[in-house]
Design a protein around this motif. Sequence first.
Motif, mmCIF file in Angstrom:
data_model
loop_
_atom_site.group_PDB
_atom_site.id
_atom_site.type_symbol
_atom_site.label_atom_id
_atom_site.label_comp_id
_atom_site.label_asym_id
_atom_site.label_seq_id
_atom_site.Cartn_x
_atom_site.Cartn_y
_atom_site.Cartn_z
ATOM 1 N N THR A 32 7.450 9.762 6.955
ATOM 2 C CA THR A 32 7.506 8.852 5.807
ATOM 3 C C THR A 32 6.420 7.789 5.871
ATOM 4 O OG1 THR A 32 9.063 7.328 6.859
ATOM 5 C CG2 THR A 32 10.009 9.151 5.597
ATOM 6 N N GLY A 33 5.534 7.864 6.867
ATOM 7 C CA GLY A 33 4.451 6.897 6.905
ATOM 8 C C GLY A 33 4.228 6.312 8.284
ATOM 9 N N MET A 34 3.333 5.331 8.324
ATOM 10 C CA MET A 34 2.965 4.715 9.592
ATOM 11 C C MET A 34 3.901 3.558 9.939
ATOM 12 S SD MET A 34 -0.409 2.857 8.097
ATOM 13 C CE MET A 34 -0.643 1.585 9.288
ATOM 14 N N THR A 53 1.170 9.379 8.261
ATOM 15 C CA THR A 53 1.108 9.369 6.794
ATOM 16 C C THR A 53 0.885 10.799 6.313
ATOM 17 O OG1 THR A 53 -1.282 9.003 6.672
ATOM 18 C CG2 THR A 53 0.109 7.047 6.724
ATOM 19 N N LEU A 54 1.273 10.998 5.054
ATOM 20 C CA LEU A 54 1.120 12.320 4.457
ATOM 21 C C LEU A 54 -0.342 12.759 4.528
ATOM 22 C CD1 LEU A 54 3.048 14.246 2.894
ATOM 23 C CD2 LEU A 54 2.102 13.283 0.785
ATOM 24 N N SER A 78 -5.664 8.248 -5.838
ATOM 25 C CA SER A 78 -4.517 7.646 -5.149
ATOM 26 C C SER A 78 -4.529 6.135 -5.342
ATOM 27 C CB SER A 78 -4.550 8.000 -3.659
ATOM 28 O OG SER A 78 -5.768 7.580 -3.086
ATOM 29 N N LEU A 79 -5.719 5.567 -5.427
ATOM 30 C CA LEU A 79 -5.816 4.119 -5.635
ATOM 31 C C LEU A 79 -5.317 3.736 -7.027
ATOM 32 C CD1 LEU A 79 -9.279 3.254 -4.101
ATOM 33 C CD2 LEU A 79 -7.022 3.019 -3.086
ATOM 34 N N ASP A 112 -13.704 7.835 -0.330
ATOM 35 C CA ASP A 112 -12.533 7.132 -0.852
ATOM 36 C C ASP A 112 -12.225 5.912 0.025
ATOM 37 O OD1 ASP A 112 -10.046 7.980 -2.850
ATOM 38 O OD2 ASP A 112 -9.425 6.690 -1.190
ATOM 39 N N LEU A 113 -11.699 4.849 -0.625
ATOM 40 C CA LEU A 113 -11.383 3.629 0.120
ATOM 41 C C LEU A 113 -10.289 3.849 1.158
ATOM 42 C CD1 LEU A 113 -11.969 0.594 0.355
ATOM 43 C CD2 LEU A 113 -10.304 0.215 -1.464
ATOM 44 N N VAL A 114 -9.293 4.656 0.835
ATOM 45 C CA VAL A 114 -8.170 4.821 1.769
ATOM 46 C C VAL A 114 -7.869 6.271 2.153
ATOM 47 C CG1 VAL A 114 -7.027 2.663 1.195
ATOM 48 C CG2 VAL A 114 -6.528 4.693 -0.156
ATOM 49 N N ALA A 115 -8.179 7.236 1.295
ATOM 50 C CA ALA A 115 -7.825 8.623 1.619
ATOM 51 C C ALA A 115 -8.811 9.198 2.632
ATOM 52 C CB ALA A 115 -7.835 9.463 0.344
ATOM 53 N N MET A 124 -1.597 3.648 -7.121
ATOM 54 C CA MET A 124 -1.075 2.410 -6.526
ATOM 55 C C MET A 124 -1.193 1.250 -7.500
ATOM 56 S SD MET A 124 -1.998 1.864 -2.562
ATOM 57 C CE MET A 124 -3.495 2.791 -2.376
ATOM 58 N N MET A 169 0.816 -1.219 0.000
ATOM 59 C CA MET A 169 0.000 0.000 0.000
ATOM 60 C C MET A 169 0.847 1.265 0.000
ATOM 61 S SD MET A 169 -3.443 -0.510 2.066
ATOM 62 C CE MET A 169 -4.027 0.838 1.079
ATOM 63 N N ARG A 170 2.143 1.100 0.230
ATOM 64 C CA ARG A 170 3.093 2.232 0.171
ATOM 65 C C ARG A 170 2.799 3.294 1.222
ATOM 66 N NH1 ARG A 170 6.531 0.838 -4.300
ATOM 67 N NH2 ARG A 170 5.392 -0.794 -5.357
ATOM 68 N N VAL A 171 2.291 2.868 2.361
ATOM 69 C CA VAL A 171 2.024 3.847 3.426
ATOM 70 C C VAL A 171 2.887 3.579 4.659
ATOM 71 C CG1 VAL A 171 -0.337 4.343 2.719
ATOM 72 C CG2 VAL A 171 0.084 2.452 4.299
ATOM 73 N N VAL A 172 3.747 2.554 4.591
ATOM 74 C CA VAL A 172 4.567 2.203 5.758
ATOM 75 C C VAL A 172 5.841 3.042 5.757
ATOM 76 C CG1 VAL A 172 5.837 0.350 6.902
ATOM 77 C CG2 VAL A 172 3.631 -0.129 5.811
ATOM 78 N N TYR A 180 8.636 3.612 -4.490
ATOM 79 C CA TYR A 180 7.523 4.554 -4.469
ATOM 80 C C TYR A 180 6.851 4.542 -3.104
ATOM 81 C CZ TYR A 180 2.742 6.164 -5.067
ATOM 82 O OH TYR A 180 1.543 6.794 -4.894
ATOM 83 N N SER A 181 6.591 5.700 -2.537
ATOM 84 C CA SER A 181 5.851 5.803 -1.272
ATOM 85 C C SER A 181 4.748 6.832 -1.427
ATOM 86 C CB SER A 181 6.788 6.235 -0.138
ATOM 87 O OG SER A 181 6.015 6.700 0.948
ATOM 88 N N ALA A 182 3.577 6.519 -0.873
ATOM 89 C CA ALA A 182 2.456 7.469 -0.909
ATOM 90 C C ALA A 182 2.781 8.712 -0.080
ATOM 91 C CB ALA A 182 1.196 6.796 -0.390
ATOM 92 N N ASN A 183 3.837 8.606 0.739
ATOM 93 C CA ASN A 183 4.199 9.727 1.600
ATOM 94 C C ASN A 183 5.312 10.582 1.018
ATOM 95 O OD1 ASN A 183 2.553 9.167 4.076
ATOM 96 N ND2 ASN A 183 3.552 7.212 3.715
ATOM 97 N N ASP A 184 5.787 10.192 -0.143
ATOM 98 C CA ASP A 184 6.920 10.906 -0.710
ATOM 99 C C ASP A 184 6.747 10.908 -2.220
ATOM 100 O OD1 ASP A 184 9.284 12.043 -1.353
ATOM 101 O OD2 ASP A 184 10.512 10.303 -0.848
#
Lengths: 404, 88
Positions: free
Chosen positions: A220-222, A298-299, B39-40, A261-264, B43, A204-207, B59-63
């Motif tokens: 940089t994330g959770m 997270t951002l 955003s989905l 939104d599913l995640v935002a 990804m 998910m690119r949120v870590v 790739y990071s959703a935070n960067d």
Amino acid sequence: MRRVVVTGMGVVSSIGNDRETFWDSLKSGRSGMRRVGTEYGDPAPVPIVADALDFDPAPWVSESRIGLMDRFAVMGVAAARQALDDAGLAVTPESAPRIATIFGNGGGGYVILDESYRRLYQDGKTRVHPLMIPKAMPNAVSSGIAMELGFKGPNYTVSTACASSNHAIGQAYWAVRSGVADAAMTGGCEALLAHGVLKAWAAMRVVGRDVCRPFAKSRTGMILAEGGGAYLLEELEAAKARGARIYGEIVGFGMSADAKDLVAPDVDGCARAMQSALDDAALSPEEVQYINAHGTGTLANDATETKAIRQVFGAQADRLAVSSTKSMHGHALGGAGGIEFAAVLMALTQGILPPTISLDEPDPECDLDYIPHAARKADIDVAVSNAFAFGGLNAVVAARRVDS
Amino acid sequence: MSTPQEIEAGVFEEIANELKIEAAELRVDTKISELEASSLSVMEIIFAIEERFNIELPYSANDLAGLQSLGQIVEAVENTLQSNANTA
């Protein structure tokens, strides 16, 4: 309407597996995060976790039951046993049917699912553990609490991802307030640190690739964590009558759906949950002095939550203190609100606000007083705990100090 | 190993598939933000590209700084393939 107070609490987390240790860690700004080796797979699926490495359920959960549960449920039952012992409430044949158990959990037995599927798909085994199903079911925790502690009242598990614990606490609060139950065990727990699940989170690119830095420009994330918290709720007069120690009164609960939104996360959805909790409590924004933020690092979350707080609290937003204790114990997902409610209650009773550590330089989008670096002395009367879940489900609990 | 032209075409094809648009509309200086991708979708695009080239992109959703234009994504794929080839 009956008033509802918290008379017992228990915590399992990366920074302490009992209330005292946990609170000492929060006060001193101690982090439970560590760099991962190969214990969750090689190469490591995520760089950093906040796991409860020294958690030992033996003092709190009977030996025969530990083997019947997956790690998440063992943690939940351990926290519940701590909370009941802490409250000193006698469970009798008369009272047991009047004690509810409403507990939160996001994912169920991820650890046993991961292990079992690896046996089948990778190790070439043909069998899995015969209790895989009842160990993996999310309600194994509320069932386990009932069986271990003898509570025979209404019992269910709430599963709303990262808002699970707060939804459960709110439901338990309403159950006691309305008279559906005289007492309730509530809170939530999560333990999903296993290779396959960590790969899914990484996807998910949120870590975060660094420690969790809520509200920081450099976040940089959770950071994924495990653990939970449990609370015994009682009706105020009954608690007083038996001379119970009171940690605080739950005064409001609010929830909302973003429907977006599913995640935002969504400013309006988060704000409506906070406003709903204030309305339920008949509180004005000016009465709230501390918010334990969802603050995932997270951002998206931290900027959205900040805007939502400004939307609800107006000018009071610049006066109240906000912190994300996830900067220390990480994000325990369905157990997060369970862990964080302990921070709220201890802040109310001790007059000390836990900090947001690792907040060197705030993001310009995050412009509130986040109690950076170090705990702060402050006698507060009212505090709020936020939880916002994937799927756009939000749950907010408000609590008030009770003078003994 | 794929040629730079093949990599670019592959990246554009995955983006076009995900967003249900024509690959011919895409250019290296197109910004992801101009594509009105959620955003989905972003990804899913990254995942599809990783699957196609069997790589992992940084790739990071935070960067989001590193991968804002399609050219930057193509470049990241090229660099990752090159570095994998060097370590193989």
